[in-house]
Design an enzyme around this catalytic site. Structure first.
Site, PDB file in Angstrom:
ATOM      1  N   CYS A  17      34.728   6.459  -9.773  1.00  0.00           N
ATOM      2  CA  CYS A  17      35.926   6.462  -8.923  1.00  0.00           C
ATOM      3  C   CYS A  17      36.624   7.817  -8.980  1.00  0.00           C
ATOM      4  CB  CYS A  17      36.882   5.357  -9.360  1.00  0.00           C
ATOM      5  SG  CYS A  17      36.156   3.713  -9.189  1.00  0.00           S
ATOM      6  N   ASP A  18      37.277   8.162  -7.878  1.00  0.00           N
ATOM      7  CA  ASP A  18      38.011   9.416  -7.821  1.00  0.00           C
ATOM      8  C   ASP A  18      39.478   9.196  -8.185  1.00  0.00           C
ATOM      9  OD1 ASP A  18      39.204   8.303  -5.532  1.00  0.00           O
ATOM     10  OD2 ASP A  18      37.924   9.431  -4.158  1.00  0.00           O
ATOM     11  N   MET A  19      40.290  10.204  -7.993  1.00  0.00           N
ATOM     12  CA  MET A  19      41.702  10.133  -8.374  1.00  0.00           C
ATOM     13  C   MET A  19      42.471   9.070  -7.592  1.00  0.00           C
ATOM     14  SD  MET A  19      42.564  14.169  -8.954  1.00  0.00           S
ATOM     15  CE  MET A  19      44.289  13.852  -9.209  1.00  0.00           C
ATOM     16  N   VAL A  22      39.221   4.844  -5.912  1.00  0.00           N
ATOM     17  CA  VAL A  22      38.131   4.251  -5.145  1.00  0.00           C
ATOM     18  C   VAL A  22      36.840   5.005  -5.460  1.00  0.00           C
ATOM     19  CG1 VAL A  22      39.640   3.460  -3.284  1.00  0.00           C
ATOM     20  CG2 VAL A  22      38.554   5.703  -3.108  1.00  0.00           C
TER      21      VAL A  22
END
Length: 133
Positions: A17-19, A22
């Site tokens: 997941c990114d910042m 998601v």
């Protein structure tokens, strides 16, 4: 959702997941590739053995339509269908669905070919047989 040649179940891991919380867009390509490799094994093809024989399966085009976002802990499945596109190209039509509601999260079309030791397109006999089924 029932016209797939192969189905693979997976779960999102935190580090994918990114910042924004998601799954990062590039990770979806890893999911699709993993499903293709598992599908190829199920068909009785050995990716590593093909490479040792200097037959390289390569992606020449990828089209991805993002429909929704997976988050950490989501369980999902990938449906894969294989079709012959031309004498030297084949297509993997792949969809990712979130469980348990089977919501479509991504629809992809991956076009591939096989290259011989000189880098020229040549689909070996064992793959031709699979594509002709």
């Amino acid at each position: 959702m029932s016209d797939y040649d192969f189905r693979l179940d997976l779960e999102v891991r935190d580090y994918e997941c990114d910042m924004q919380g998601v799954v990062n867009n590039s990770v979806y390509q890893n999911y699709l590739e993993h499903a293709r490799h598992e599908f190829i094994k199920q068909l009785g093809l050995d990716f590593a053995e093909l490479t040792r024989r200097r037959i390289n399966l390569v992606v020449v085009r990828a089209e991805l339509d993002y429909k929704g976002s997976l988050i950490s802990g989501d369980r999902f499945w990938i449906g894969t269908r294989l079709e012959k596109i031309s004498p030297v190209r084949f297509g993997f039509f792949q969809d990712i669905f979130r469980k348990p509601d089977d919501r479509l999260m991504l629809s992809g079309k991956i076009i591939g070919t096989a290259l011989n030791e000189r880098g020229r397109p040549r689909v070996p006999e064992e793959i031709q047989r699979i594509l002709s089924r």
